[in-house]
Design a protein around this motif. Structure first.
Motif, PDB file in Angstrom:
ATOM      1  N   PRO A 129      47.534  31.567  34.123  1.00  0.00           N
ATOM      2  CA  PRO A 129      47.579  31.777  32.673  1.00  0.00           C
ATOM      3  C   PRO A 129      46.261  31.417  31.989  1.00  0.00           C
ATOM      4  CG  PRO A 129      49.298  30.233  33.425  1.00  0.00           C
ATOM      5  CD  PRO A 129      48.307  30.382  34.521  1.00  0.00           C
ATOM      6  N   ILE A 130      45.211  31.140  32.775  1.00  0.00           N
ATOM      7  CA  ILE A 130      43.938  30.661  32.227  1.00  0.00           C
ATOM      8  C   ILE A 130      42.857  31.709  32.473  1.00  0.00           C
ATOM      9  CG2 ILE A 130      42.235  28.814  32.339  1.00  0.00           C
ATOM     10  CD1 ILE A 130      44.449  27.011  33.445  1.00  0.00           C
ATOM     11  N   PRO A 131      42.347  32.346  31.415  1.00  0.00           N
ATOM     12  CA  PRO A 131      41.331  33.392  31.592  1.00  0.00           C
ATOM     13  C   PRO A 131      40.122  32.931  32.403  1.00  0.00           C
ATOM     14  CG  PRO A 131      42.150  33.394  29.339  1.00  0.00           C
ATOM     15  CD  PRO A 131      42.728  32.190  30.001  1.00  0.00           C
ATOM     16  N   GLU A 132      39.666  31.712  32.178  1.00  0.00           N
ATOM     17  CA  GLU A 132      38.499  31.217  32.900  1.00  0.00           C
ATOM     18  C   GLU A 132      38.755  31.175  34.407  1.00  0.00           C
ATOM     19  OE1 GLU A 132      38.152  29.406  28.751  1.00  0.00           O
ATOM     20  OE2 GLU A 132      39.744  29.935  30.166  1.00  0.00           O
ATOM     21  N   LEU A 133      39.930  30.732  34.796  1.00  0.00           N
ATOM     22  CA  LEU A 133      40.242  30.690  36.228  1.00  0.00           C
ATOM     23  C   LEU A 133      40.458  32.080  36.805  1.00  0.00           C
ATOM     24  CD1 LEU A 133      42.542  27.568  36.736  1.00  0.00           C
ATOM     25  CD2 LEU A 133      40.086  27.793  37.129  1.00  0.00           C
ATOM     26  N   ASN A 134      40.950  33.011  35.995  1.00  0.00           N
ATOM     27  CA  ASN A 134      41.100  34.389  36.456  1.00  0.00           C
ATOM     28  C   ASN A 134      39.736  35.008  36.748  1.00  0.00           C
ATOM     29  OD1 ASN A 134      43.846  34.109  36.153  1.00  0.00           O
ATOM     30  ND2 ASN A 134      43.890  35.083  34.134  1.00  0.00           N
ATOM     31  N   LEU A 135      38.775  34.750  35.866  1.00  0.00           N
ATOM     32  CA  LEU A 135      37.416  35.231  36.107  1.00  0.00           C
ATOM     33  C   LEU A 135      36.824  34.574  37.343  1.00  0.00           C
ATOM     34  CD1 LEU A 135      36.012  35.278  32.448  1.00  0.00           C
ATOM     35  CD2 LEU A 135      36.379  37.263  33.937  1.00  0.00           C
ATOM     36  N   LEU A 136      37.093  33.285  37.526  1.00  0.00           N
ATOM     37  CA  LEU A 136      36.582  32.581  38.699  1.00  0.00           C
ATOM     38  C   LEU A 136      37.211  33.144  39.974  1.00  0.00           C
ATOM     39  CD1 LEU A 136      34.785  30.282  39.733  1.00  0.00           C
ATOM     40  CD2 LEU A 136      36.758  28.756  39.535  1.00  0.00           C
ATOM     41  N   ALA A 137      38.491  33.498  39.914  1.00  0.00           N
ATOM     42  CA  ALA A 137      39.152  34.087  41.079  1.00  0.00           C
ATOM     43  C   ALA A 137      38.507  35.414  41.448  1.00  0.00           C
ATOM     44  CB  ALA A 137      40.639  34.267  40.793  1.00  0.00           C
ATOM     45  N   GLU A 138      38.158  36.208  40.434  1.00  0.00           N
ATOM     46  CA  GLU A 138      37.472  37.470  40.704  1.00  0.00           C
ATOM     47  C   GLU A 138      36.122  37.215  41.357  1.00  0.00           C
ATOM     48  OE1 GLU A 138      37.135  39.706  37.153  1.00  0.00           O
ATOM     49  OE2 GLU A 138      39.285  40.113  36.967  1.00  0.00           O
ATOM     50  N   PHE A 139      35.400  36.243  40.814  1.00  0.00           N
ATOM     51  CA  PHE A 139      34.084  35.925  41.397  1.00  0.00           C
ATOM     52  C   PHE A 139      34.234  35.451  42.836  1.00  0.00           C
ATOM     53  CE2 PHE A 139      31.102  32.530  42.508  1.00  0.00           C
ATOM     54  CZ  PHE A 139      29.925  33.258  42.540  1.00  0.00           C
ATOM     55  N   GLU A 140      35.175  34.563  43.090  1.00  0.00           N
ATOM     56  CA  GLU A 140      35.358  34.034  44.442  1.00  0.00           C
ATOM     57  C   GLU A 140      35.661  35.161  45.429  1.00  0.00           C
ATOM     58  OE1 GLU A 140      38.616  31.125  46.421  1.00  0.00           O
ATOM     59  OE2 GLU A 140      37.286  30.138  44.978  1.00  0.00           O
ATOM     60  N   GLY A 141      36.397  36.156  44.971  1.00  0.00           N
ATOM     61  CA  GLY A 141      36.701  37.283  45.837  1.00  0.00           C
ATOM     62  C   GLY A 141      35.516  38.192  46.094  1.00  0.00           C
ATOM     63  N   SER A 142      34.452  38.038  45.286  1.00  0.00           N
ATOM     64  CA  SER A 142      33.280  38.907  45.426  1.00  0.00           C
ATOM     65  C   SER A 142      32.190  38.311  46.310  1.00  0.00           C
ATOM     66  CB  SER A 142      32.691  39.220  44.043  1.00  0.00           C
ATOM     67  OG  SER A 142      32.056  38.071  43.492  1.00  0.00           O
ATOM     68  N   VAL A 143      32.313  37.036  46.680  1.00  0.00           N
ATOM     69  CA  VAL A 143      31.305  36.402  47.533  1.00  0.00           C
ATOM     70  C   VAL A 143      31.950  36.045  48.871  1.00  0.00           C
ATOM     71  CG1 VAL A 143      29.958  35.511  45.589  1.00  0.00           C
ATOM     72  CG2 VAL A 143      31.791  34.098  46.546  1.00  0.00           C
ATOM     73  N   ASP A 144      31.120  35.884  49.864  1.00  0.00           N
ATOM     74  CA  ASP A 144      31.659  35.684  51.210  1.00  0.00           C
ATOM     75  C   ASP A 144      31.354  34.310  51.777  1.00  0.00           C
ATOM     76  OD1 ASP A 144      28.972  35.945  51.625  1.00  0.00           O
ATOM     77  OD2 ASP A 144      29.095  37.779  52.831  1.00  0.00           O
ATOM     78  N   ASP A 145      30.985  33.369  50.904  1.00  0.00           N
ATOM     79  CA  ASP A 145      30.715  32.021  51.395  1.00  0.00           C
ATOM     80  C   ASP A 145      30.906  31.021  50.256  1.00  0.00           C
ATOM     81  OD1 ASP A 145      29.951  29.951  53.142  1.00  0.00           O
ATOM     82  OD2 ASP A 145      28.449  31.252  54.094  1.00  0.00           O
ATOM     83  N   LEU A 146      30.741  29.733  50.558  1.00  0.00           N
ATOM     84  CA  LEU A 146      30.929  28.673  49.560  1.00  0.00           C
ATOM     85  C   LEU A 146      29.917  28.793  48.419  1.00  0.00           C
ATOM     86  CD1 LEU A 146      31.538  25.457  51.713  1.00  0.00           C
ATOM     87  CD2 LEU A 146      33.204  26.670  50.305  1.00  0.00           C
ATOM     88  N   TYR A 147      30.377  28.494  47.220  1.00  0.00           N
ATOM     89  CA  TYR A 147      29.493  28.523  46.053  1.00  0.00           C
ATOM     90  C   TYR A 147      29.462  27.194  45.309  1.00  0.00           C
ATOM     91  CZ  TYR A 147      34.007  29.591  43.827  1.00  0.00           C
ATOM     92  OH  TYR A 147      35.323  29.571  43.411  1.00  0.00           O
ATOM     93  N   ALA A 148      30.365  26.260  45.654  1.00  0.00           N
ATOM     94  CA  ALA A 148      30.382  24.912  45.079  1.00  0.00           C
ATOM     95  C   ALA A 148      30.879  23.962  46.151  1.00  0.00           C
ATOM     96  CB  ALA A 148      31.278  24.845  43.843  1.00  0.00           C
ATOM     97  N   ALA A 149      30.270  22.794  46.239  1.00  0.00           N
ATOM     98  CA  ALA A 149      30.529  21.867  47.345  1.00  0.00           C
ATOM     99  C   ALA A 149      32.010  21.531  47.476  1.00  0.00           C
ATOM    100  CB  ALA A 149      29.728  20.588  47.140  1.00  0.00           C
ATOM    101  N   GLY A 150      32.574  21.881  48.649  1.00  0.00           N
ATOM    102  CA  GLY A 150      33.946  21.534  48.968  1.00  0.00           C
ATOM    103  C   GLY A 150      35.012  22.335  48.260  1.00  0.00           C
ATOM    104  N   PHE A 151      34.627  23.326  47.438  1.00  0.00           N
ATOM    105  CA  PHE A 151      35.570  23.959  46.511  1.00  0.00           C
ATOM    106  C   PHE A 151      36.073  25.321  46.984  1.00  0.00           C
ATOM    107  CE2 PHE A 151      36.574  26.699  42.891  1.00  0.00           C
ATOM    108  CZ  PHE A 151      37.488  25.912  42.209  1.00  0.00           C
ATOM    109  N   SER A 152      37.365  25.542  46.735  1.00  0.00           N
ATOM    110  CA  SER A 152      37.930  26.895  46.805  1.00  0.00           C
ATOM    111  C   SER A 152      39.233  26.900  46.034  1.00  0.00           C
ATOM    112  CB  SER A 152      38.174  27.334  48.255  1.00  0.00           C
ATOM    113  OG  SER A 152      39.140  26.510  48.875  1.00  0.00           O
ATOM    114  N   LEU A 153      39.506  27.984  45.339  1.00  0.00           N
ATOM    115  CA  LEU A 153      40.756  28.114  44.605  1.00  0.00           C
ATOM    116  C   LEU A 153      41.930  28.242  45.567  1.00  0.00           C
ATOM    117  CD1 LEU A 153      39.677  30.620  41.811  1.00  0.00           C
ATOM    118  CD2 LEU A 153      40.435  28.269  41.430  1.00  0.00           C
ATOM    119  N   ASP A 154      43.073  27.691  45.159  1.00  0.00           N
ATOM    120  CA  ASP A 154      44.298  27.913  45.921  1.00  0.00           C
ATOM    121  C   ASP A 154      44.681  29.384  45.837  1.00  0.00           C
ATOM    122  OD1 ASP A 154      44.630  25.319  46.731  1.00  0.00           O
ATOM    123  OD2 ASP A 154      46.016  24.786  45.127  1.00  0.00           O
ATOM    124  N   THR A 155      45.352  29.872  46.855  1.00  0.00           N
ATOM    125  CA  THR A 155      45.830  31.250  46.798  1.00  0.00           C
ATOM    126  C   THR A 155      46.909  31.412  45.734  1.00  0.00           C
ATOM    127  OG1 THR A 155      47.376  30.740  48.585  1.00  0.00           O
ATOM    128  CG2 THR A 155      45.273  31.732  49.203  1.00  0.00           C
TER     129      THR A 155
END
Length: 346
Positions: free
Chosen positions: A7-33
């Motif tokens: 329900p959070i636009p910022e996290l929705n945009l982050l989910a799209e970004f995470e799906g567009s890259v193929d490696d880590l972008y922040a130390a230790g971080f990944s969104l839950d599925t």
């Protein structure tokens, strides 16, 4: 992940970004599925109702969660906390956008444990960090912080009192103490990692006497809550439970000497913090009165004075003895009346 990830636009945009890259972008971080996945392992309805899980925080299983500080509907404005895989819960940001800056500022992955300040440890490289920084600027006009800990400190200053009030009754070991001001001081001490007030050091465990430290009179021990070492002779600083007030920062501070003497130091905790900033010698019990031994200035004193001003708008006093004199003038008679039957003298 899709634009309906949460329900959070910022996290929705982050989910799209995470799906567009193929490696880590922040130390230790990944969104839950799944946003807001099952949190019943917390085993307390008051925790389950107030913590919304949404991401992995490090490689060993720590998690990020939104803290429902109240019943607001805009979840993007909720604070963010980290839940340590070995225990502990710690604020890291005041809202989602500040959290995104926190991620951009990480050089190592965060970690925490019960009652300990947030720490950082070596982690895997983040090959896609530059892409994340560009994304953060493009969507929100935000840049990394000077230091990832800046958002932690800002959250503690603004929300730490409310967080302590909420979490301490549920998980006492989650914070150093039930007193926000002492929690801030503990954070500062751990971050600085050098002496900043003559003779002073926070206790390993708030409210607990070490071997041989407790007064013989149980009633006296119950009313004097230790929180720090006062000098090289093992004297202790203690909160005097003058009454049943719930705000411990409003309690007077006393010094319990290794010889068993008890002496008023300050009318409340903030005044005590000024006392510490003014010390150029360690306090000690000189035949029933507080005196000051000569000593070298603490190497971290300047940083402590800046911290005191930044957090509380307070400055050192000209002479630490004036803090004691003020406390004695206002509370001395009451303190002596209370103390006399417990030690046989005032």
């Amino acid at each position: 992940m899709t634009d309906t990830y949460s329900p959070i636009p910022e996290l929705n945009l982050l989910a799209e970004f995470e799906g567009s890259v193929d490696d880590l972008y922040a130390a230790g971080f990944s969104l839950d599925t799944t946003f807001g996945r099952d949190n019943t392992f917390l085993k307390d309805p008051q925790l389950e109702d107030r913590l919304i899980l949404f991401a992995e925080a490090n490689g060993s299983g720590s998690l990020y969660a939104l803290w429902r500080i109240d019943d607001r509907t805009d979840l993007a404005t909720l604070p963010v906390a980290i839940l340590g895989d070995e225990g502990g819960i710690h604020l890291v940001a005041r809202d989602i956008r500040e959290f995104l800056q926190f991620l951009a500022s990480l050089e190592e992955e965060p970690c925490c444990d019960w009652g300990e300040p947030l720490g950082f440890r070596n982690s895997e490289p983040t090959p896609c960090r530059n892409e994340y920084l560009a994304w953060l600027d493009r969507h929100f006009g935000l840049a990394p912080l000077d230091d990832a800990y800046d958002s932690v400190e800002a959250a503690l200053v603004e929300l730490g009192k409310a967080f302590t009030t909420w979490v301490y009754p549920l998980i006492p070991e989650a914070v150093y103490s039930p007193c926000h001001e002492l929690n801030l001081l503990r954070e500062f001490e751990e971050e600085l990692d050098e002496n900043y007030a003559t003779g002073f050091g926070m206790a390993v465990e708030f409210g607990k006497y070490g071997y041989g430290e407790a007064p013989e009179n149980p009633e006296l021990a119950e009313s004097l809550v230790p929180f720090a070492v006062a000098n090289s002779s093992d004297a202790l600083y203690v909160l005097w439970r003058v009454d049943d007030r719930t705000d411990l920062a409003a309690l007077p501070v006393a010094m319990l000497s290794s010889e068993g003497g008890v002496h008023l130091i300050a009318r409340d905790l903030r005044e005590f913090l000024q006392f510490l900033a003014s010390l150029d010698g360690e306090p000690w019990d000189d035949s029933g009165r507080i005196a000051f031994r000569d000593g070298e200035e603490s190497p971290g004193r300047g940083e402590y004075i800046a911290w005191l001003e930044r957090h509380f708008g307070l400055a050192p006093v000209n002479d630490p003895a004036t803090v004691i004199e003020t406390a004695r003038a206002e509370l001395g008679e009451q303190f002596a009346t209370w103390l006399a039957p417990r030690v046989g003298r005032a």
